[in-house]
Design a protein around this motif. Sequence first.
Motif, short mmCIF file in Angstrom:
data_model
loop_
_atom_site.label_atom_id
_atom_site.label_comp_id
_atom_site.label_asym_id
_atom_site.label_seq_id
_atom_site.Cartn_x
_atom_site.Cartn_y
_atom_site.Cartn_z
N ILE A 1 0.84 -1.20 0.00
CA ILE A 1 0.00 0.00 0.00
C ILE A 1 0.88 1.24 0.00
CG2 ILE A 1 -1.67 1.28 1.36
CD1 ILE A 1 -2.74 -1.48 2.25
N LEU A 2 1.90 1.19 0.84
CA LEU A 2 2.81 2.34 0.93
C LEU A 2 3.48 2.59 -0.42
CD1 LEU A 2 3.46 3.91 3.53
CD2 LEU A 2 5.68 2.78 3.52
N PHE A 3 3.97 1.49 -0.99
CA PHE A 3 4.65 1.59 -2.29
C PHE A 3 3.71 2.16 -3.34
CE2 PHE A 3 5.46 -0.40 -6.41
CZ PHE A 3 6.76 -0.01 -6.64
N ASN A 4 2.48 1.63 -3.36
CA ASN A 4 1.53 2.12 -4.36
C ASN A 4 1.19 3.58 -4.13
OD1 ASN A 4 1.40 -0.17 -5.84
ND2 ASN A 4 -0.32 -1.04 -4.70
N MET A 5 1.15 3.98 -2.83
CA MET A 5 0.87 5.39 -2.54
C MET A 5 1.96 6.27 -3.11
SD MET A 5 -0.75 5.52 1.24
CE MET A 5 0.19 6.95 1.73
N VAL A 6 3.20 5.87 -2.85
CA VAL A 6 4.33 6.66 -3.35
C VAL A 6 4.30 6.72 -4.88
CG1 VAL A 6 6.85 6.74 -3.53
CG2 VAL A 6 5.76 6.17 -1.36
N LEU A 7 4.09 5.53 -5.48
CA LEU A 7 4.08 5.46 -6.94
C LEU A 7 2.96 6.33 -7.51
CD1 LEU A 7 5.86 3.72 -8.78
CD2 LEU A 7 3.91 2.23 -9.08
N HIS A 8 1.79 6.19 -6.89
CA HIS A 8 0.64 6.96 -7.33
C HIS A 8 0.93 8.45 -7.20
CE1 HIS A 8 -3.53 7.63 -8.26
NE2 HIS A 8 -3.64 8.44 -7.23
N GLY A 9 1.53 8.82 -6.04
CA GLY A 9 1.88 10.22 -5.81
C GLY A 9 2.78 10.76 -6.90
N ILE A 10 3.79 9.98 -7.25
CA ILE A 10 4.74 10.42 -8.28
C ILE A 10 4.00 10.60 -9.61
CG2 ILE A 10 6.73 9.71 -9.66
CD1 ILE A 10 7.78 8.30 -7.17
N LEU A 11 3.15 9.62 -9.94
CA LEU A 11 2.45 9.69 -11.22
C LEU A 11 1.52 10.90 -11.26
CD1 LEU A 11 1.60 5.96 -11.94
CD2 LEU A 11 3.26 7.42 -13.08
N VAL A 12 0.81 11.14 -10.16
CA VAL A 12 -0.12 12.27 -10.14
C VAL A 12 0.64 13.58 -10.28
CG1 VAL A 12 -1.67 13.56 -8.64
CG2 VAL A 12 -1.93 11.09 -8.89
N THR A 13 1.74 13.70 -9.53
CA THR A 13 2.51 14.94 -9.58
C THR A 13 3.06 15.19 -10.98
OG1 THR A 13 3.26 14.22 -7.43
CG2 THR A 13 4.18 16.26 -8.26
N THR A 14 3.69 14.16 -11.56
CA THR A 14 4.24 14.36 -12.91
C THR A 14 3.14 14.65 -13.90
OG1 THR A 14 4.25 11.98 -13.11
CG2 THR A 14 6.35 13.00 -12.65
N GLY A 15 1.99 13.97 -13.69
CA GLY A 15 0.86 14.22 -14.59
C GLY A 15 0.42 15.67 -14.51
N LYS A 16 0.37 16.20 -13.28
CA LYS A 16 -0.04 17.61 -13.11
C LYS A 16 0.95 18.52 -13.82
CE LYS A 16 -2.71 17.64 -8.85
NZ LYS A 16 -2.50 17.56 -7.39
N ILE A 17 2.23 18.23 -13.62
CA ILE A 17 3.25 19.09 -14.24
C ILE A 17 3.12 19.06 -15.75
CG2 ILE A 17 5.73 19.44 -14.56
CD1 ILE A 17 6.09 18.33 -11.72
N SER A 18 2.93 17.83 -16.32
CA SER A 18 2.83 17.80 -17.78
C SER A 18 1.57 18.51 -18.25
CB SER A 18 2.86 16.39 -18.35
OG SER A 18 3.10 15.46 -17.39
N ARG A 19 0.50 18.41 -17.45
CA ARG A 19 -0.73 19.04 -17.91
C ARG A 19 -0.64 20.55 -17.93
NH1 ARG A 19 -3.25 14.73 -16.17
NH2 ARG A 19 -3.40 15.41 -14.02
N VAL A 20 0.27 21.12 -17.13
CA VAL A 20 0.46 22.57 -17.19
C VAL A 20 0.89 22.95 -18.60
CG1 VAL A 20 1.87 24.48 -16.36
CG2 VAL A 20 1.02 22.77 -14.76
N PHE A 21 1.76 22.12 -19.20
CA PHE A 21 2.30 22.45 -20.52
C PHE A 21 1.47 21.85 -21.65
CE2 PHE A 21 5.82 22.53 -17.56
CZ PHE A 21 6.31 23.80 -17.78
N ASP A 22 0.86 20.71 -21.38
CA ASP A 22 0.19 20.01 -22.46
C ASP A 22 -1.23 19.68 -22.04
OD1 ASP A 22 -0.65 18.49 -24.51
OD2 ASP A 22 0.53 16.72 -23.98
N ARG A 23 -2.18 20.46 -22.56
CA ARG A 23 -3.57 20.19 -22.20
C ARG A 23 -4.27 19.49 -23.35
NH1 ARG A 23 -5.06 26.06 -20.31
NH2 ARG A 23 -3.35 26.43 -21.73
#
Lengths: 939, 123
Positions: free
Chosen positions: A546-568
Amino acid sequence: MNLLEFNLPLIALIPFLGAPLAALAANINRVASAWTAGLVTLISLLFLLPAIHLPFAGETLIQSWSWLPALGLDFAFRLDGLALLFTLLILLIGLLVILYARYYLSPKDSMGRFFAYLLMFMGSMLGIVLSENLIQLVVFWELTSLTSFLLISYWQHQQDARDGARMALAITGAGGLAMLAGVIMLGNIVGSYNLTDVLAAGEQIRQHEHYLTVLVLILLGVFTKSAQFPFHFWLPHAMAAPTPVSAYLHSATMVKAGIFMLARLFPVLSGTEAWGWLVGGAGMFTMVLGAYTALFKHDLKGLLAYSTISHLGLITLLFGFSTQLAAVAAIFHIINHATFKASLFMVAGIIDHECGSRDMRMVNGMLKYMPHTAVLAMIAASAMAGVPLLNGFLSKEMFFEQALTATDGSLMTWAIPVLVTIGAIFSVAYSLRFIHDVFFNGEPVGLTKTPHEPPRFMKIPVDILVLLCLGVGIAPMILVAPILSVAVAASLQSAPPTFSLAIWHGFNLPLMMSFIAMGIGVLVYFNRYKLFRWHDQNLPRIDARILFNMVLHGILVTTGKISRVFDRGSLQNATSWVLVTAVLAVLYGYLQFNSPLLGDRALLPIDWLTLALSAFVVIASVLCAVLHHQRLVSLIIVGVVGLIVSLGFVKFSAPDLALTQLSVEVVTIVLLLLALFFLPQHTPQERNATRMTRDVALSVSAGITVMLLAMAVMSRDYAPISDFFIQNSKPGGGGTNVVNVILVDFRGFDTLGEIVVLALAGLGIFAMLKNLRLPAPMRDIQGREWSHDPHPPIMQTLTRLLFPLMLLVAVFVFLRGHNLPGGGFIAGLIAAVALISQYLANGIDWTNARIKVNMHIVIAIGLTAAVVTGIVAMLLSYPFLTSTFTYLKWPLVGKFEIASAMAFDLGVFLVVVGATVLILVELGKLSHASHQMRQQEHY
Amino acid sequence: MEWIIALVIGVMTASGVYLVLRARTFPVVLGLTLLSYAVNVFLFTMGRLQVGQAAIISPNATAYTDPLPQALVLTAIVIAFGMTAFLIVLALKARSELGNDHVDGLSYVAEEQAVKSRQKAGN
């Protein structure tokens, strides 16, 4: 040929070569795949045989080939005692696992895929242990991460297999990257990536200011791979793999790779306080934690997984002690753990196979259903617990002894033997649970099928391994001492310390510890239910997944947010980001630049013709942008701009470019016209004023930026490297047209790349247009109906007359290309134009009936001609694409030059003709097809 | 003279960039064609402007133009053609698959909605 000069890389590479064979063999029948895998392993083993005696003679065999000498990289392999021990473990246990897996896998599982993955994994492991070059070692290291991912996720339909595989890949792959960084630093300190040099530079490395960084980075790799706390959690999840995979990965291979690195770099990195704390600390914690957790796992494989973690901790802890005898004990335990753990995993697999469950609360009393397996399991589990007369006992005694030596009387250090004993107590308890719960303890509960003994051959690997456990336990000096001492010598890089592998050392403290561990271990086991309750009630359940998935999910969400700033999801937005960045980068460059923007090169005088044409281009370009809603008009303007650009090339002494630009212009415009037929004729008006303002501002600033950049360059003097080409063009390349000689000779390899790109573009277009159907518009832009008479007779007659002439021009331009403006590219384009005009004037049916050449084949012949020219040079032992030329004298023609580069240029010519005609004719066919469709509707 | 050529490059770039930023495929392809002209001429000028210099080796010539940028640009022109062809066919394919020629594959209605939602977000 001396086999000892090249056998080591073959040992590692043969499994890779064998993998596709095993996959193919599965098409014949399932068992053939297993046979192939076994045979491949045997061949690898065969290549080891001629060198097997060398480590015993104290020799280190090194086979090395230069790879990237500029970076100090060699393709280098090494066989010493340590490498030999691991190679034997990997190959022999691999062989047993292959035999076992052949019976384990159900008819639903793909044998070919399994054995192909297994062989690739085996090759990667062999690569690690046989590498002399450290970078190469890390490459194989990461290959084990990748191939183990494939193995763990073998049952792709299962969610937990995919999750477990992904987790293992993420953890061990990331660790591998850290290790790469560590190894590169190590190489920088020593000045060489070769193990021989690194191992000799131990003192220098330990004294170096970056020692701690190197140590931490390499240990990150080791700990992730060998499942040391806090990276241990991937291992239990990897149990979703088929059991033969677990038996292989978690006994002799994968997890032992980390341990191997500890043994390998032991003389270089060990002996410092940091090493003691980091390696010893992680090992101690992992050992106790693993042993404790193992007892509470109801799943057989879960128990074995945590037991593996615990034993890996034990070995790590031994290396952490930093003494020579501890290293002996560690390497001894590597062998022992590999044998008993592989057999236990196989037993777990057999039970799973026969009972359909691995839950120890259900699987009970198996003794009477499978007595043979029971005996094997009991011996192996006793070895795991450290019962005398078995191999586990010997290494555990040595371990206790080392734990005692590590104490210096202070309270802190007395914790070591105490903690070690606690670990051993749980180890006895869970081993007892494996025996008692499964084979005794009443009757099975709720099993769906009646268990019985597995097929005879499925037990043979277990038989062999258990016999080894017994043999080593009873006669260690005969069976294991020779290989152990050479492995230790290689690991320590010195003569091994004297050790005795006796069963009986008299009554001493280590033996006492063994007795304590066994006594209390048995007690713990028989009070297990109380303990289970206490454990469930009082200890929080931390699920690492669960912890691992949380971290992984967190990373994916954060990077997703960053890319969405540039690419909508908008191409326009993404493109403008790229352009803004480019403009800003140039602007930043200007600001950093101290000297004036313009240089002091004398500028050319302005002449009126150039001025007038330039003004024309400027106006046309602006008009093109302004009038782009009227597509046909803007396309014509683009054509005009292109033509004037080619005039510009004439003016500024570039006849080749002018010819190329001119002919490309023709085909481009024809192509775009053809395409425009199928697209809307108008672009709708835009109503987003902000966007238009922004785009105008962006394009104007981009234009100014480029203009200033061009001006800054043009106004400066420079020292070109072209003098070399000008001087060598005639004597070296045999041609006076330097541009052409550069293309086909000096930079022939680049040109080869270019024509490959062109060929691929042509084939890609062919693929896209295949089966594409677009409705042809009924009316043109002004509402007039398109004519049904597409081939005007005057044009037909003229183009047919001109065709031979045009081809003649193409041949002429081609032949003179080496010495005068022309060459393959230009001639190819001219020939393409000649062909295309036939298609345009006479229609596809008429032309196809007369020109029966498949353009795919033309492209293929062209590429082949170009490549073969290069290879011929190689065959004559010159570098690829070296050219030569000579002069011939023919009657009538006179003396003329013939260069091998002409053959290359012919390849260029054919590819250009083939690709261009293919593209345009395919597009033409599209319109042809839709015309026909419409005509059918008409009548 | 250099200023004029620089201006030509600049204007071709500006027009090209403007067209590349349009929402329909055909102007984008035209924009890329213009941009590739600009890039080719720009690369060519890295060998400086030379009028009436020899491009072919001959005993009479005293000075030569720089052949290296020319060789680079020659292949660049051909590759640019390959790219243009690929893109325009991609545009055709997109039209056939998506039913419109918007660069993001938006239909007219969807495009209107996207503009509106963006304006709302802006407010």
